[in-house]
Design a protein around this motif. Structure first.
Motif: not given
Lengths: 546, 469
Positions: A34, A36-42, A48, B117, B208-209
């Motif tokens: 990854i 750039t971390l984006d919490p909503e992409a998990f 988060r 999410s 990626q995530h």
């Protein structure tokens, strides 16, 4: 290039020359890391937490990143007391379909803690097993600045965190290479330059525990096994441990899922949350055993001479102990002291300050009280001897007791032997008499506490803590008292001889007072609780007067 | 043996459409049952999957796409409206802590707008709906379960991880599970205009995530998985970017979908051979792009010995289509003949003896010939549509040139001459001499056969001939 794998961004790793299935391996190729971390992409509502966990895994490189900075502020916010930690239950009536959905995603998330700003109640973060606490998605930079201001000077917060970490390290519960949030805490502490205090005083004396937070924790085995467990977080609270001891001098009453402690004037001095046991709820996760609402002004009313209600408190805390038992936490002094951060304050401080160590000599209540007051550990044999005290084993017909009678322990005057000598004196000079099997003073008050072993009441301790006054003029009688209790081979003889000599030295102000005068006068005998008879000498002159 | 294909989201449906065709072509066994899930079931893609070119029964038993949650409950609410209510202030606070305000505005009944999410949360809220429970229950009897979807979008990426654990833990399926997962395979043509619009960078971000999450959380549940995606900007005959415009919900046939179907056939074998490796991709040979066409896939009813490669199976359907197309072009000629009346019929011979005999055998008299012939031709046209559902897709992906078998004079000639329509000099001889060979469809012991049956029998002879049986 004739062949290539059908995936995006593949690097130049060798690929087989034949077309067909191609093993990629079982770990994430570096090219897909990854950026750039984006919490909503998990693909989880706990994105988060997931994002923060990844930052924590490389905490040293994540210091400046937003999620990590927020984690740092949340941690310091809790440790400083700027943030309140409130246990919550997704399965409770406070939560509806989101609660149910989250439970479906991760049953371990059922019990969690809300981190709210103490001054406004604004939610700043939420706990989660993998990352300890994660930050609110919608808090603005201004909100974080407000939290930073509420934290203020970080010194005490860092200190209490450093101690708390040491407590976990000593218990084998800290494995930064396995548990990413621990790695992150290490980085926060390193940044703050925090070191544990001497004897972990900050944790043991000036800290309140909050939570508990369900988090991944090493179980302490050699393999570094980790599992989610409830862990209490520290909040800096100067003098909290002493306040708890003062609180425990007050009688407690059960009221609305709490033990309430009220002063003689009726003020509430504090409470311990004691949740009734139920089938489907984890009372420990909901904060049973937490000490709440200590009122220093009310506690100031509590006299230092009021007896500790340690045994009564232990009984009232049974539901807490039972709840801890349900999650396999043994509630005995040794287990609690082995890792006090795993126990709520009521149990932690009871074990640290009030509980009598198993297999330790019996102390007079007075001595115990003073040790508790000063948070001193049980003295070693050398310390007892150095302070003029005595350790003996008394064998009665009912039981055997190792008894510790202390005179002085460092700066603390205990005066067990001198006070017992005062009882011997009163009987010797005829001021103390035998009535209904008890030794009674001139005004009919007991000279030994009923049920206790060779322990006078507090008034006698207070008396011998003063200058002796007119007693100095009775040197000959004091010398006869010493002579009446010669040192012998028997344990009880040794105790009585030491008590008579200690009293006589103080009363005469002569450290080398001699044993002189006639002996062999009459004696009275009183029964001790262990089934042993206590022979007490009466001066011949006194007997004649009687 | 029953294999279940659990297809989620748009990519899952693309894979399901590919597998549907490959079953119909005879490349994959017909023991696959489909469970398709998507938030929006009314767009062209789910309709196409349900219709499957009109093939009856559906090659995957059913093609209906179901929402992964109770749509009635969702209504037209946004993500936040689904969870926020004034009676639960603490829950509201928790929701706001978890999600940005932008995510809260997503109209979840229409999709998850590339926000995994949100997809995961909505699915976690709704997976216990009675409909979904009923849908998933048969999985208890499955021998193998395959999950198909992408780690890139919102629905598939958001739902698959939870779905895997639901099927294991709640449905109680204990057999092997495999994954057919897609990385970015299409490009978003339009620029983003709104906060929730899907952009190319969002797809890459999700990939990626999603991959990170997949490797850490999903792999342990699956025996083996394949990951497939567009390998880069270099275009070849097969590997070309698939631009998708905003709101475009039509099918985008792609070679990668064929690769996913191939993974369905081969992953269990790979797992048996090597139980340690969990994640695979497929290596493509740029210099021999038709490599997948040259392979024999599974032993099937149409390919019982596994002797025919995918290329041969597609070729058979293309030939079938060509001949059915010819018959369609001859429709007027045939119906005219039956409409001329007895005298002319006696003087001018027809050129379709097997067809004529079949019509004659199954009608009580001359006056029924014409309407019966009309019905037979209509059914043949339907069959042509079914065949075209497969051949057109294959030609879109592979191109006719790549599909060609070297020195295939028969098909080449048929293709060439079909340009002359009903006047082709080669088609009737081919049909009469090579295909039907005077094999008419007799009436049954109980009576006349329906026209549809006769048409299917005649078409079957065509396919059998095309397959070389």
């Amino acid at each position: 290039m004739a062949t290539r794998p059908l995936v995006h961004l593949w690097d130049s790793s060798p690929v087989p020359p034949q077309s067909g299935l191609f093993p990629l391996g079982n770990s994430l190729p570096a090219v897909w890391a990854i950026e750039t971390l984006d919490p909503e992409a998990f693909p989880t509502p706990f994105g988060r937490a997931e994002a923060l966990r990844l930052q924590q895994a490389s905490a040293e490189e994540s210091k400046g990143k937003a999620l990590f900075r927020h984690f740092q502020l949340l941690l310091l916010g809790v440790a400083s007391g700027a943030l309140r930690v409130e246990p919550a239950n997704l399965a409770s009536g406070d939560y509806d379909n989101l609660g149910q959905a989250l439970l479906q995603v991760d049953p371990q998330a059922q019990y969690f803690c809300r981190l709210t700003l103490a001054s406004t109640g604004l939610l700043y973060g939420v706990s989660y097993p993998s990352c300890l606490v994660w930050s609110h998605a919608r808090r603005t930079d201004g909100d974080w600045d407000a939290l930073s201001r509420a934290i203020g000077n970080k010194t005490e917060a860092l200190q209490v965190l450093a101690d708390w970490r040491k407590v976990l390290q000593d218990a084998g519960r800290w494995r930064r290479e396995v548990v990413v949030w621990q790695r992150a805490v290490d980085v926060v502490l390193e940044q703050g330059g925090a070191q544990p205090s001497a004897d972990l005083r900050s944790f043991h004396r000036d800290c309140r525990l909050v939570g508990p937070i369900r988090c991944e924790l090493p179980i302490g085995d050699a393999n570094g096994t980790v599992r989610p467990e409830l862990l209490y977080l520290p909040t800096s609270a100067p003098g909290f441990s002493d306040s708890f001891v003062r609180l425990s001098r007050l009688p407690a009453e059960v009221q609305d899922q709490s033990l309430l402690f009220r002063t003689a004037s009726g003020k509430t001095a504090g409470a311990i949350r004691v949740l009734p046991m139920s089938k489907n709820t984890d009372e420990v996760a909901l904060g049973t055993g937490l000490v709440e609402g200590l009122d220093e002004r009310a506690l100031a009313e509590v006299s230092a001479t009021q007896m500790l209600q340690a045994d009564a408190l232990r009984d009232l805390l049974q539901p807490v102990a039972q709840a801890l038992g349900e999650i396999n936490r043994t509630v005995d002094r040794a287990s609690v002291l082995a890792c006090p951060a795993l126990y709520p304050d009521a149990i932690r401080l009871w074990a640290q300050r009030l509980a009598r160590p198993a297999h330790q000599p019996t102390l007079t209540r007075r001595a115990e009280l003073l040790l508790v007051e000063s948070a001193s550990a049980s003295p070693s044999d050398a310390e007892v001897q150095l302070g003029g005290g005595l350790k003996v084993r008394l064998e009665g017909s009912q039981r055997q007791v190792d008894l510790l009678l202390l005179e002085r322990l460092g700066e603390i005057e205990v005066l067990d032997l001198r006070a017992l000598g005062a009882v011997l004196w009163q009987v010797f000079v005829g001021e103390g008499t035998l009535g209904q099997g008890h030794l009674l003073g001139p005004s009919g008050q007991p000279l030994l506490i009923p049920g206790a072993l060779l322990e006078p009441p507090a008034s006698i301790y207070e008396q011998v803590a003063q200058p002796p006054g007119a007693l100095r003029s009775r040197l000959a009688t004091l010398q006869r008292l010493v002579a009446a209790y010669p040192d012998g081979a028997g344990a009880l003889e040794r105790v009585l001889a030491a008590a008579a000599r200690s009293f006589a030295r103080w009363a005469s102000d002569r450290p080398d007072i001699a044993a002189l005068g006639r002996t062999g006068g009459p004696t009275v005998s009183v029964g001790l609780p262990i089934g042993l008879s206590l022979p007490l000498a009466v001066d011949a002159h006194a007997a004649r007067r009687a | 043996m029953t294999r279940y294909l659990v297809a989620v989201g748009g990519t899952g449906q693309h894979i399901a459409l590919a597998i549907t065709r490959l079953v119909a072509l005879g490349a994959l066994r017909d023991d696959i049952e489909l469970i398709a899930l998507d938030a929006d079931t009314q767009t062209p893609l789910p309709r196409k999957l349900e219709h499957a070119g009109g093939i009856q029964p559906h090659p995957l038993k059913r093609g209906t796409v179901f929402p992964p949650f109770d749509l009635n409950r969702l209504g037209d609410r946004t993500f936040s409206q689904l969870f926020l209510d004034p009676d639960h202030p603490r829950e509201n606070a928790l929701f706001e802590a978890m999600f940005s305000s932008g995510a809260g505005t997503i109209p979840v009944s229409k999709g998850m707008y590339g926000t995994p999410s949100v997809g995961a949360t909505v699915f976690a809220d709704g997976w216990q709906s009675a409909q979904l429970q009923t849908l998933l229950r048969p999985l208890q009897q499955a021998n193998e379960v395959f999950f198909a979807g992408s780690v890139v979008g919102g629905t598939g990426a958001g739902v698959i991880h939870k779905l895997v654990s639901v099927i294991r833990d709640s449905v109680g399926y204990r057999g092997p599970m495999f994954g057919l997962f897609f990385l970015p395979w299409f490009t978003v043509a339009a620029q983003a205009s709104g906060e929730n619009d899907i952009t190319q960078s969002r797809l890459l971000r999700n990939a990626q995530h999603g991959l990170r999450y997949f490797y850490e959380h999903t792999i342990p549940h699956l025996q083996a998985s394949s990951l497939l995606g567009n390998p880069g900007d270099t275009s070849t005959g097969l590997l070309r970017p698939v631009p998708v415009g905003s709101g475009d919900m039509t099918e985008k046939p792609h070679f990668l979908h064929v690769c996913a179907a191939y993974s369905l056939a081969k992953l269990p074998e790979a797992h048996t051979a090597n139980r340690d490796t969990r994640v695979y991709s497929i290596v493509h040979d740029d210099a021999r792009e038709g490599w997948l066409l040259d392979l024999a896939w599974e032993n099937t009813r149409l390919n019982p010995n596994g002797a025919l490669s995918l290329r041969h199976l597609i070729r058979a359907q293309r030939m079938t289509f060509n001949l059915l197309d010819f018959l369609a072009k001859c429709r007027s000629k045939i119906l005219d003949w039956y409409g001329w009346g007895t005298v002319k019929q006696m003087t001018i011979p027809h050129t379709w003896p097997a067809l004529h005999e079949s019509i004659k055998n199954n009608t009580p008299g001359r006056e029924q010939w014409r309407p019966y012939a009309e019905q037979v031709l209509e059914e043949l046209a339907r069959i042509q549509g079914e065949v075209q559902f497969c051949t057109q897709w294959a030609e879109q992906i592979f191109s006719p040139k790549l599909l060609q078998i070297p020195n295939d004079q028969e098909l080449d000639q048929l293709t060439q001459e079909s340009k002359r329509g009903a006047e082709s000099p080669v088609h009737w001889p081919f049909l009469n001499d090579r295909v039907w060979r005077n094999r008419s469809v007799p009436k049954s012991a109980t009576g006349y056969q329906p026209a549809a049956y006769v048409a299917r029998q005649l078409a079957h002879h065509i396919l059998e001939t095309a397959l070389g049986h």
